[in-house]
Motif scaffolding. Structure first.
Motif, PDB file in Angstrom:
ATOM      1  N   SER A 186      -4.386   0.006 -19.885  1.00 23.05           N
ATOM      2  CA  SER A 186      -5.652  -0.319 -19.056  1.00 23.05           C
ATOM      3  C   SER A 186      -6.819  -0.404 -19.958  1.00 23.05           C
ATOM      4  N   TYR A 187      -6.621  -0.591 -21.388  1.00 27.88           N
ATOM      5  CA  TYR A 187      -7.880  -0.606 -22.208  1.00 27.88           C
ATOM      6  C   TYR A 187      -8.604  -2.068 -21.918  1.00 27.88           C
ATOM      7  N   GLY A 188      -9.670  -1.761 -21.875  1.00 24.70           N
ATOM      8  CA  GLY A 188     -10.946  -2.980 -21.432  1.00 24.70           C
ATOM      9  C   GLY A 188     -10.723  -3.526 -20.245  1.00 24.70           C
ATOM     10  N   LYS A 189     -10.033  -2.906 -19.123  1.00 20.26           N
ATOM     11  CA  LYS A 189      -9.865  -3.526 -17.912  1.00 20.26           C
ATOM     12  C   LYS A 189     -10.487  -2.780 -17.118  1.00 20.26           C
ATOM     13  N   LYS A 190     -10.682  -3.317 -15.827  1.00 20.74           N
ATOM     14  CA  LYS A 190     -11.248  -2.456 -14.374  1.00 20.74           C
ATOM     15  C   LYS A 190     -10.287  -1.985 -13.620  1.00 20.74           C
ATOM     16  N   LEU A 191     -10.430  -1.129 -12.736  1.00 23.21           N
ATOM     17  CA  LEU A 191      -9.692  -0.700 -11.749  1.00 23.21           C
ATOM     18  C   LEU A 191     -10.053  -1.373 -10.464  1.00 23.21           C
ATOM     19  N   HIS A 192      -8.971  -1.614  -9.834  1.00 23.92           N
ATOM     20  CA  HIS A 192      -9.050  -2.411  -8.618  1.00 23.92           C
ATOM     21  C   HIS A 192      -8.601  -1.246  -7.314  1.00 23.92           C
ATOM     22  N   TYR A 193      -9.644  -1.120  -6.340  1.00 16.82           N
ATOM     23  CA  TYR A 193      -9.231  -0.166  -5.203  1.00 16.82           C
ATOM     24  C   TYR A 193     -10.159  -0.780  -3.914  1.00 16.82           C
ATOM     25  N   HIS A 194      -9.576  -0.094  -2.901  1.00 18.76           N
ATOM     26  CA  HIS A 194     -10.525  -0.321  -1.518  1.00 18.76           C
ATOM     27  C   HIS A 194     -10.992   0.824  -1.048  1.00 18.76           C
ATOM     28  N   ILE A 195     -12.370   0.960  -0.494  1.00 18.11           N
ATOM     29  CA  ILE A 195     -13.014   2.042   0.033  1.00 18.11           C
ATOM     30  C   ILE A 195     -12.788   1.926   1.766  1.00 18.11           C
ATOM     31  N   ASP A 196     -12.278   2.997   2.266  1.00 18.05           N
ATOM     32  CA  ASP A 196     -11.847   2.509   3.776  1.00 18.05           C
ATOM     33  C   ASP A 196     -13.143   2.896   4.576  1.00 18.05           C
ATOM     34  N   GLU A 197     -13.151   2.947   6.054  1.00 12.18           N
ATOM     35  CA  GLU A 197     -14.332   3.166   6.752  1.00 12.18           C
ATOM     36  C   GLU A 197     -14.968   4.558   6.469  1.00 12.18           C
ATOM     37  N   ARG A 198     -14.091   5.523   6.057  1.00 13.34           N
ATOM     38  CA  ARG A 198     -14.467   6.716   6.022  1.00 13.34           C
ATOM     39  C   ARG A 198     -14.940   7.140   4.582  1.00 13.34           C
ATOM     40  N   GLY A 199     -14.943   6.176   3.647  1.00 11.19           N
ATOM     41  CA  GLY A 199     -15.485   6.503   2.150  1.00 11.19           C
ATOM     42  C   GLY A 199     -14.230   6.941   1.332  1.00 11.19           C
ATOM     43  N   GLN A 200     -12.983   6.744   2.013  1.00 17.64           N
ATOM     44  CA  GLN A 200     -11.952   7.374   0.975  1.00 17.64           C
ATOM     45  C   GLN A 200     -11.231   6.112   0.169  1.00 17.64           C
ATOM     46  N   VAL A 201     -11.024   6.363  -1.087  1.00 10.57           N
ATOM     47  CA  VAL A 201     -10.634   5.366  -2.063  1.00 10.57           C
ATOM     48  C   VAL A 201      -9.176   5.059  -1.940  1.00 10.57           C
ATOM     49  N   TRP A 202      -8.769   3.816  -1.965  1.00  7.94           N
ATOM     50  CA  TRP A 202      -7.163   3.827  -2.061  1.00  7.94           C
ATOM     51  C   TRP A 202      -6.904   2.843  -3.305  1.00  7.94           C
ATOM     52  N   MET A 203      -6.083   3.243  -4.120  1.00  8.00           N
ATOM     53  CA  MET A 203      -5.948   2.296  -5.350  1.00  8.00           C
ATOM     54  C   MET A 203      -4.646   1.660  -5.244  1.00  8.00           C
ATOM     55  N   ASN A 204      -4.762   0.388  -6.090  1.00  9.95           N
ATOM     56  CA  ASN A 204      -3.799  -0.679  -5.964  1.00  9.95           C
ATOM     57  C   ASN A 204      -2.471  -0.176  -6.740  1.00  9.95           C
ATOM     58  N   LEU A 205      -1.108  -0.270  -6.084  1.00 10.52           N
ATOM     59  CA  LEU A 205       0.034  -0.169  -7.099  1.00 10.52           C
ATOM     60  C   LEU A 205       0.954  -1.226  -7.043  1.00 10.52           C
ATOM     61  N   ASP A 206       0.356  -2.468  -6.993  1.00 13.81           N
ATOM     62  CA  ASP A 206       1.158  -3.527  -6.760  1.00 13.81           C
ATOM     63  C   ASP A 206       2.448  -3.587  -8.056  1.00 13.81           C
ATOM     64  N   TYR A 207       3.307  -4.487  -7.550  1.00 15.05           N
ATOM     65  CA  TYR A 207       4.133  -4.635  -8.787  1.00 15.05           C
ATOM     66  C   TYR A 207       3.758  -5.571  -9.812  1.00 15.05           C
ATOM     67  N   THR A 208       2.919  -6.078  -9.684  1.00 11.99           N
ATOM     68  CA  THR A 208       2.182  -7.006 -10.683  1.00 11.99           C
ATOM     69  C   THR A 208       1.317  -6.164 -11.660  1.00 11.99           C
ATOM     70  N   ALA A 209       1.133  -5.015 -11.310  1.00 12.40           N
ATOM     71  CA  ALA A 209      -0.039  -4.259 -12.225  1.00 12.40           C
ATOM     72  C   ALA A 209       0.924  -3.352 -13.261  1.00 12.40           C
ATOM     73  N   THR A 210       0.395  -3.143 -14.451  1.00 16.87           N
ATOM     74  CA  THR A 210       0.913  -2.588 -15.452  1.00 16.87           C
ATOM     75  C   THR A 210       0.387  -1.049 -15.467  1.00 16.87           C
ATOM     76  N   TYR A 211      -0.663  -0.938 -14.718  1.00 18.84           N
ATOM     77  CA  TYR A 211      -1.423   0.547 -14.578  1.00 18.84           C
ATOM     78  C   TYR A 211      -2.001   0.769 -13.291  1.00 18.84           C
ATOM     79  N   PRO A 212      -2.069   1.817 -12.739  1.00 19.20           N
ATOM     80  CA  PRO A 212      -2.671   2.072 -11.346  1.00 19.20           C
ATOM     81  C   PRO A 212      -3.915   1.589 -11.350  1.00 19.20           C
ATOM     82  N   GLY A 213      -4.379   0.537 -10.236  1.00 19.29           N
ATOM     83  CA  GLY A 213      -5.450   0.224 -10.267  1.00 19.29           C
ATOM     84  C   GLY A 213      -5.651  -1.418 -10.939  1.00 19.29           C
ATOM     85  N   GLY A 214      -4.355  -1.796 -11.251  1.00 19.43           N
ATOM     86  CA  GLY A 214      -4.316  -3.081 -11.968  1.00 19.43           C
ATOM     87  C   GLY A 214      -4.806  -4.137 -10.641  1.00 19.43           C
TER      88      GLY A 214
END
Length: 313
Positions: free
Chosen positions: A271-299
């Motif tokens: 994750s060095y020098g990279k940003k985290l990718h996530y969604h925020i739902d209608e209740r303000g809860q954060v969901w983080m990407n775990l796609d197979y293309t990612a090498t770290y959570p939030g890729g």
């Protein structure tokens, strides 16, 4: 000469009563249907309305009776259409049961699962919405997420002993750290393989454990099943020609802690020098990407647009 014709007097209330004669089976069917509809509605009201703390929970008893009565009388008013729809639906379920597709057993399991999940969720209405949202191969995917399968849970436990076991001082985020261990194990071994040309092939979670190979929905199914088997909360996102998993992080404060964990403790190099990718739902809860293309959570997302979400509580 005037011809007088005496027509018999028509008693309109009596005629209306005769036209509205109800079969006992009508009441039984409508009562059962009303009960099935009332239970999830009552759970939503129970979780969202203020508890008046009446003796014996009488306020909740009155709410249940009121909702049931309102639904019952509405369905009785529309009973001809309702009975016809129920008959057609039963025929469809019978056909599904005979050919081994979605039938009586599957709808019973789905309903019981929904009620059980709603009873433990502070926002039970979200479960209903998730059930109604369009999602490709929804019933097959839900069935394939075998989070109670011993093979799936044992795999997840193995991953937690292999990765990040010695991390100390983050007891409040132990489950998330263990879910990240599962992510690291799956994504480190995943081999992308296309489906057959003649259509989608939905592999179960236990099937994907054989070779850690498949397409995006197979990866998502395995990731969701393994994460849920150790107490995490996953969801699947449908976007343009793609499905990928996300994990519930919590609030924005939780995101700050998890961001530090990912970049300074767990995935420093990836994750060095990279940003985290996530969604925020209608209740303000954060969901983080775990796609197979990612090498770290939030890729990085392949596609950020959400066309449908399937939450697994």
């Amino acid at each position: 000469m005037i011809l007088m014709i005496n027509f018999p007097k028509i008693d309109l209330p009596q005629l209306k009563s005769k036209l509205q004669v109800k079969s006992p089976w009508d009441r039984i069917i409508i009562s059962l249907l009303s009960l099935l509809i009332t239970i999830p509605i009552f759970i939503i009201l129970h979780q969202n309305l203020i508890d008046l703390e009446w003796a014996f929970n009488l306020d909740r008893v009155f709410i249940f009776i009121f909702v049931f009565s309102a639904i019952f009388f509405l369905l009785m008013y529309l009973r001809t259409i309702i009975i016809l729809c129920v008959a057609v639906y039963l025929l469809v379920l019978f056909y599904g049961s005979v050919i081994g597709n979605y039938g009586f057993s599957e709808i019973s399991e789905d309903y019981n699962s929904m009620i059980y999940t709603m009873s433990d969720n502070p926002y039970p209405q979200d479960i209903v919405v998730a059930k109604l949202l369009p999602f490709p191969n929804k019933s097959k995917i839900i069935s394939a997420i075998e989070y109670q399968n011993p093979k799936v849970r044992n795999f997840a436990i193995m991953a937690t002993t292999k990765h990040f076991k010695g991390i100390k001082g983050y007891s409040n985020y132990r489950t998330i750290i263990q879910c990240f261990a599962v992510f690291k194990e799956i994504n480190g071994r995943w081999n992308y393989v296309n489906d057959p040309k003649d259509g989608d092939y939905i592999a179960t979670a236990s099937e994907s454990l054989e070779y850690f190979s498949g397409d995006c929905d197979d990866h998502s199914i395995l990731m969701a099943a393994a994460i849920r088997s150790i107490g995490g909360t996953p969801r699947l996102i449908h976007t343009k020609g793609h499905i990928y998993p996300e994990i519930l992080i919590g609030s924005m404060i939780d995101l700050e802690k998890v961001n530090y964990l990912i970049k300074n403790v767990l995935f420093i190099r990836e994750s060095y020098g990279k940003k985290l990718h996530y969604h925020i739902d209608e209740r303000g809860q954060v969901w983080m990407n775990l796609d197979y293309t990612a090498t770290y959570p939030g890729g990085p997302f392949m596609y950020e647009e959400i066309l449908g979400a399937l939450t697994l509580n």
